[in-house]
Design a protein around this motif. Structure first.
Motif, PDB file in Angstrom:
ATOM      1  N   GLU A  46     -31.487 -20.642 -68.688  1.00 41.33           N
ATOM      2  CA  GLU A  46     -31.484 -22.089 -68.937  1.00 41.33           C
ATOM      3  C   GLU A  46     -32.564 -22.485 -69.928  1.00 41.33           C
ATOM      4  N   MET A  47     -33.697 -21.738 -69.886  1.00 41.17           N
ATOM      5  CA  MET A  47     -34.741 -22.040 -70.866  1.00 41.17           C
ATOM      6  C   MET A  47     -34.258 -21.702 -72.272  1.00 41.17           C
ATOM      7  N   ILE A  48     -33.518 -20.593 -72.401  1.00 47.58           N
ATOM      8  CA  ILE A  48     -33.006 -20.212 -73.716  1.00 47.58           C
ATOM      9  C   ILE A  48     -32.013 -21.257 -74.210  1.00 47.58           C
ATOM     10  N   ALA A  49     -31.177 -21.724 -73.271  1.00 46.75           N
ATOM     11  CA  ALA A  49     -30.214 -22.757 -73.653  1.00 46.75           C
ATOM     12  C   ALA A  49     -30.946 -24.001 -74.141  1.00 46.75           C
ATOM     13  N   ARG A  50     -32.049 -24.334 -73.454  1.00 47.72           N
ATOM     14  CA  ARG A  50     -32.808 -25.516 -73.869  1.00 47.72           C
ATOM     15  C   ARG A  50     -33.444 -25.297 -75.235  1.00 47.72           C
ATOM     16  N   LEU A  51     -33.950 -24.086 -75.430  1.00 51.38           N
ATOM     17  CA  LEU A  51     -34.542 -23.763 -76.737  1.00 51.38           C
ATOM     18  C   LEU A  51     -33.499 -23.931 -77.829  1.00 51.38           C
ATOM     19  N   GLU A  52     -32.295 -23.412 -77.543  1.00 50.02           N
ATOM     20  CA  GLU A  52     -31.247 -23.492 -78.554  1.00 50.02           C
ATOM     21  C   GLU A  52     -30.909 -24.937 -78.875  1.00 50.02           C
ATOM     22  N   ARG A  53     -30.828 -25.754 -77.830  1.00 49.50           N
ATOM     23  CA  ARG A  53     -30.514 -27.157 -78.047  1.00 49.50           C
ATOM     24  C   ARG A  53     -31.615 -27.828 -78.866  1.00 49.50           C
ATOM     25  N   LEU A  54     -32.847 -27.475 -78.506  1.00 50.47           N
ATOM     26  CA  LEU A  54     -34.011 -28.085 -79.143  1.00 50.47           C
ATOM     27  C   LEU A  54     -34.063 -27.753 -80.628  1.00 50.47           C
ATOM     28  N   LEU A  55     -33.735 -26.495 -80.932  1.00 52.76           N
ATOM     29  CA  LEU A  55     -33.892 -26.027 -82.303  1.00 52.76           C
ATOM     30  C   LEU A  55     -32.571 -26.055 -83.043  1.00 52.76           C
ATOM     31  N   ASN A  56     -31.607 -26.730 -82.442  1.00 52.79           N
ATOM     32  CA  ASN A  56     -30.239 -26.669 -82.937  1.00 52.79           C
ATOM     33  C   ASN A  56     -30.144 -27.070 -84.410  1.00 52.79           C
ATOM     34  N   ALA A  57     -30.962 -28.035 -84.795  1.00 51.37           N
ATOM     35  CA  ALA A  57     -30.879 -28.561 -86.158  1.00 51.37           C
ATOM     36  C   ALA A  57     -30.995 -27.430 -87.173  1.00 51.37           C
ATOM     37  N   SER A  58     -31.879 -26.473 -86.884  1.00 54.75           N
ATOM     38  CA  SER A  58     -32.117 -25.438 -87.887  1.00 54.75           C
ATOM     39  C   SER A  58     -31.368 -24.147 -87.569  1.00 54.75           C
ATOM     40  N   GLN A  59     -30.874 -24.023 -86.350  1.00 52.64           N
ATOM     41  CA  GLN A  59     -30.298 -22.740 -85.963  1.00 52.64           C
ATOM     42  C   GLN A  59     -28.884 -22.878 -85.417  1.00 52.64           C
ATOM     43  N   GLN A  60     -28.018 -21.951 -85.784  1.00 51.31           N
ATOM     44  CA  GLN A  60     -26.722 -21.867 -85.129  1.00 51.31           C
ATOM     45  C   GLN A  60     -26.870 -20.936 -83.941  1.00 51.31           C
ATOM     46  N   GLY A  61     -26.357 -21.371 -82.777  1.00 49.68           N
ATOM     47  CA  GLY A  61     -26.480 -20.564 -81.572  1.00 49.68           C
ATOM     48  C   GLY A  61     -25.855 -19.192 -81.763  1.00 49.68           C
ATOM     49  N   GLY A  62     -26.490 -18.183 -81.185  1.00 50.67           N
ATOM     50  CA  GLY A  62     -25.892 -16.854 -81.219  1.00 50.67           C
ATOM     51  C   GLY A  62     -26.404 -16.006 -82.365  1.00 50.67           C
ATOM     52  N   SER A  63     -26.480 -16.565 -83.563  1.00 50.30           N
ATOM     53  CA  SER A  63     -26.939 -15.748 -84.676  1.00 50.30           C
ATOM     54  C   SER A  63     -28.435 -15.492 -84.543  1.00 50.30           C
ATOM     55  N   VAL A  64     -28.884 -14.459 -85.205  1.00 50.61           N
ATOM     56  CA  VAL A  64     -30.301 -14.115 -85.123  1.00 50.61           C
ATOM     57  C   VAL A  64     -31.058 -14.852 -86.218  1.00 50.61           C
ATOM     58  N   PRO A  65     -31.975 -15.697 -85.844  1.00 51.30           N
ATOM     59  CA  PRO A  65     -32.724 -16.415 -86.863  1.00 51.30           C
ATOM     60  C   PRO A  65     -33.617 -15.460 -87.652  1.00 51.30           C
ATOM     61  N   LEU A 111     -27.555  -5.929 -77.391  1.00 55.35           N
ATOM     62  CA  LEU A 111     -28.668  -6.359 -76.549  1.00 55.35           C
ATOM     63  C   LEU A 111     -29.880  -6.678 -77.417  1.00 55.35           C
ATOM     64  N   ALA A 112     -30.148  -5.811 -78.384  1.00 56.28           N
ATOM     65  CA  ALA A 112     -31.315  -5.995 -79.247  1.00 56.28           C
ATOM     66  C   ALA A 112     -31.180  -7.294 -80.034  1.00 56.28           C
ATOM     67  N   ALA A 113     -29.960  -7.559 -80.523  1.00 55.80           N
ATOM     68  CA  ALA A 113     -29.767  -8.789 -81.292  1.00 55.80           C
ATOM     69  C   ALA A 113     -30.092 -10.002 -80.432  1.00 55.80           C
ATOM     70  N   ARG A 114     -29.685  -9.930 -79.157  1.00 56.70           N
ATOM     71  CA  ARG A 114     -29.968 -11.061 -78.280  1.00 56.70           C
ATOM     72  C   ARG A 114     -31.475 -11.226 -78.053  1.00 56.70           C
ATOM     73  N   LEU A 115     -32.148 -10.099 -77.857  1.00 55.25           N
ATOM     74  CA  LEU A 115     -33.594 -10.152 -77.615  1.00 55.25           C
ATOM     75  C   LEU A 115     -34.323 -10.722 -78.821  1.00 55.25           C
ATOM     76  N   VAL A 116     -33.935 -10.245 -80.002  1.00 58.67           N
ATOM     77  CA  VAL A 116     -34.604 -10.721 -81.210  1.00 58.67           C
ATOM     78  C   VAL A 116     -34.333 -12.208 -81.391  1.00 58.67           C
ATOM     79  N   HIS A 117     -33.099 -12.585 -81.080  1.00 65.45           N
ATOM     80  CA  HIS A 117     -32.729 -13.992 -81.132  1.00 65.45           C
ATOM     81  C   HIS A 117     -33.676 -14.833 -80.266  1.00 65.45           C
ATOM     82  N   GLN A 118     -33.865 -14.369 -79.016  1.00 69.78           N
ATOM     83  CA  GLN A 118     -34.745 -15.102 -78.101  1.00 69.78           C
ATOM     84  C   GLN A 118     -36.172 -15.133 -78.609  1.00 69.78           C
TER      85      GLN A 118
END
Lengths: 272, 469
Positions: free
Chosen positions: B430-449, B390-397
């Motif tokens: 859905e906002m998180i999904a949009r964020l992920e799509r938006l920042l996709n170039a620099s980030q792989q989904g799921g991993s903690v940036p 859970l914490a990893a997901r929160l930090v990810h967000q």
């Protein structure tokens, strides 16, 4: 991008409207309780243009749109839409009122609001059907908030509310759009989305007349500009007309006698 | 007096059964008529409320009183039977409409605002009505005419024909609302747009006004003109607490109005001393109170619960994120394996945020009982596997949001932590999904940036002993 595709399709579809002048105004005077708000206003909007309407508060910008839509009586003058009266061409004119003009606490969702743009086509007493909702959904898609279709409208952000209003006008499939400050107090994403829609409109031969407050973006957004302060200070291609001299005149450098007589706007005047 | 009351209370069970079972034809018609009136009033009242015409309805019904008295006097003067209900209602309609026109006229021709215009018309017309009633009382049979029942309502005095009139009016009202539903929806929401689309807004407005007049007039005897407005306004206002959808609101207002009127009419039939209008309003008021408190959309409890649970969620997320970031930091220092929960010092945890020892301890206890954190010793704790996930997901967000602010909103990296802190708790999937799509170039989904800024405030990174003051 598919801009070229739209261009081709648009120019075919717009074959008729491309030749017609979407809006011409002659000697229009509008008064609120004998106090003139618009004075001898005249101009002719070329088809397929994006027109910015600029002027200080109280310059009569909203009044101009409302007079065109016959929401206000005119003291004198003549307004032609596509060569005819407004009543004849209602279907071809889409209106985006100011966002503050309605109560956003109203118990409807975004899709409901967009569907309202179709009520006239649906007609008296007939219920909204599936295909109408599909059309409304497509309009929401165009402004980029299809995922918020079932959100109660008070839970939308200001920019999303503005996009909902734009979608409601789009769903009508009009040829001329009158927009009352659609860019006022919206977020950057909304501004981009709406600008993209405006450019699509232009590409398909449609015309938009947009009241605009942000002078900096005028040259970038609009190819024609109407400088208004109770009378037309200047109208023409932005590159020719949008000069600091004209702006100075519009935003009250030297007041004419008429303006002095009704000096209300001097108090509210904005900086150039 | 007391004797009389106790008799009537003693006889209550019998009467109650007689009324509730609607065995008596007269009672049955009257109660059902009143209930339908309540339903119709709730339905049309929804639109009146949304059109912000509630007070106009009040002025309208008060303005009916002089018309009633004048109709009576005119009939007597012409030598006819004074108390002819249709005639009285006709008089009521005329003077009600006259009052409405006065309000609209004052508003249009003078600079007075609507509230002043309404107050003036309401009080003057009502005053005139009371004065005229005084005159009626002095006529030969005026005392027995019972015109007061129009003021406060007396369902038990309704004749069967009156009940039929009420039902007819109610049906007309419900039918027209279902016919004009879409048109009125547009009118109430955005009159300007409706007019620009060529809808006859003035006509639609008058039709709505006509229905309000109709319902007020037919309901006059049951509810009374003083309280008529309650039946138009309270059920829709109560319904609004339960729904965000107009259609649901309208029929729910109908149901609530129906229940209030039914209850009021029954009580008033049992205890004729209690005017039915007052009873109906009290029932409606009780329903309103319950809706206000318990309503599932805007009820007080619902909103309080929502903000409480958000606070709880925020506290927990702060704790988990702080623990995750601390262990991340320790991994960097100790070089231990990445992604495994590491024991965390309570004191260092406390230094991460501005929370008191007691607040933190309470939050830790709650997290322990939720199975997200394990205590290792009095001063050390560790995330469980579930907690770690859970914490990893929160930090990810949190970090996605920070990156978004830096790259898209052009905020300075030193400022984003605070901003992200406020927003991250309300991010929807859905906002998180949009964020992920938006920042996709620099980030792989799921991993903690990686955090875009130093995680600890400088003071807290110093070795133990050099902690904050």
């Amino acid at each position: 991008m598919n801009a070229s595709g739209i261009e081709i399709k648009g120019s075919e579809a717009a074959g008729k409207s491309a030749r017609e002048v979407p809006l011409s105004v002659y000697d229009l005077t509008v008064a609120y309780q004998r106090k003139p708000v618009l004075w001898d206003v005249g101009f002719e909007i070329p088809p397929g243009s994006l027109v910015g309407v600029v002027g200080p508060n109280g310059a009569g910008k909203s009044t101009l749109l409302k007079a065109v839509l016959e929401l206000l009586p005119k003291a004198s003058g003549r307004i032609r839409l596509f060569g005819g009266s407004y009543a004849e061409n209602r279907q071809r004119v889409g209106y985006v009122p100011q966002r503050e003009s309605v109560d956003w606490d109203f118990p409807v969702d975004a899709l409901d609001v967009v569907t309202m743009g179709l009520y006239r086509q649906i007609g008296w007493f007939r219920p909204v059907q599936r295909r109408h909702r599909d059309l409304a959904m497509a309009a929401l898609e165009r402004v980029g908030i299809a995922d918020l279709a079932h959100r109660q409208i008070s839970q939308l952000s200001g920019g999303q509310q503005q996009r909902t209003f734009l979608a409601r006008a789009l769903v009508q499939g009009a040829d001329l759009y009158l927009m009352d400050e659609p860019f006022a107090a919206v977020d950057a994403a909304t501004e981009r989305a709406m600008l993209a829609v405006l450019r699509e409109m232009k590409a398909s031969g449609k015309t938009a007349i947009v009241i605009h407050h942000d002078l900096q973006t005028v040259p970038q957004y609009f190819d024609y500009v109407l400088l208004l302060n109770m009378r037309v200070v200047a109208f023409g291609p932005t590159s020719e007309v949008f000069t600091s001299e004209n702006l100075q005149k519009t935003y009250g450098g030297r007041l004419t006698l008429l303006e002095e007589a009704t000096h209300a706007m001097r108090e509210q005047g904005r900086q150039p | 007096m007391i004797w009389e009351w106790s008799i009537s209370w003693l006889a209550l069970p019998d009467d109650l059964w007689r009324v509730l079972s609607l065995r008596d034809y007269n009672t049955r018609v009257v109660v059902l008529g009143t209930a339908l009136l309540g339903a119709a009033a709730g339905v049309i009242g929804s639109f009146a409320l949304l059109r912000k015409r509630a007070l106009l309805g009040d002025a309208l019904s008060h303005a009916m009183l002089p018309g009633i008295a004048l109709a009576y006097l005119a009939a007597v003067w012409l030598g006819a039977e004074g108390k002819s209900v249709p005639l009285l209602l006709f008089g009521a309609t005329l003077s009600g409409l006259l009052g409405t026109c006065c309000v609209l006229g004052i508003r249009h021709w003078t600079r007075l605002k609507e509230d002043a215009a309404l107050s003036i018309v309401l009080s003057v017309f009502f005053g005139a009505g009371v004065a005229l009633l005084g005159i009626v009382q002095q006529t030969a049979r005026g005392h027995a005419a019972g015109l007061e029942s129009f003021v406060f309502g007396k369902a038990s005095a309704l004749a069967i024909e009156d009940a039929w009139v009420i039902m007819g009016g109610g049906l007309v009202c419900v039918l027209l609302v279902s016919l004009f539903f879409k048109e009125w929806k547009l009118l109430c929401f955005d009159e300007t747009f409706a007019a620009s689309n060529g809808w006859p807004v003035v006509g639609l407005d008058w039709l709505m006004m006509f229905l309000i007049v109709l319902i007020s007039v037919v309901g006059l005897q049951a509810v009374g003109l003083v309280l008529m407005i309650a039946l138009l306004v309270i059920p829709p206002a109560a319904a609004r607490f339960w729904t965000d959808d107009l259609r649901t609101m309208v029929w729910l207002a109908g149901v609530l109005g129906c229940v209030s009127s039914f209850g009021g009419a029954i009580v008033s039939a049992l205890l004729p001393r209690l005017p039915s209008g007052a009873m109906i309003v009290l029932f409606a008021g009780a329903i309103f109170l319950v809706s206000l408190l318990l309503g599932t959309r805007r009820g007080v409890f619902y909103q309080a619960w929502q903000s409480w649970s958000l606070q709880q969620r925020i506290q927990r997320q702060h704790l988990l994120r702080a623990m995750f970031e601390l262990s991340e930091l320790q991994e960097v220092h100790s070089g231990s394996s990445v992604g495994q929960p590491v024991p965390v010092d309570f004191e260092r945890l406390q230094a991460m945020r501005s929370w008191s020892k007691r607040q933190l301890a309470a939050e830790v206890r709650r997290a322990i009982s939720a199975g997200l954190v394990i205590p290792l010793s009095p001063s050390q704790l560790r995330l469980t596997a579930a907690g770690q996930q859970l914490a990893a997901r929160l930090v990810h967000q949190h970090r996605l949001w920070e990156l978004y602010l830096i790259t898209h909103a052009e905020l300075a990296p030193s400022k984003v932590d605070r901003d992200a802190d406020r927003i991250e708790h309300v991010l929807t999937p859905e906002m998180i999904a949009r964020l992920e799509r938006l920042l996709n170039a620099s980030q792989q989904g799921g991993s903690v940036p990686v955090s875009p800024h130093p995680i600890l405030p400088p003071a807290a990174v110093e070795p133990a002993g050099g902690g904050r003051p």
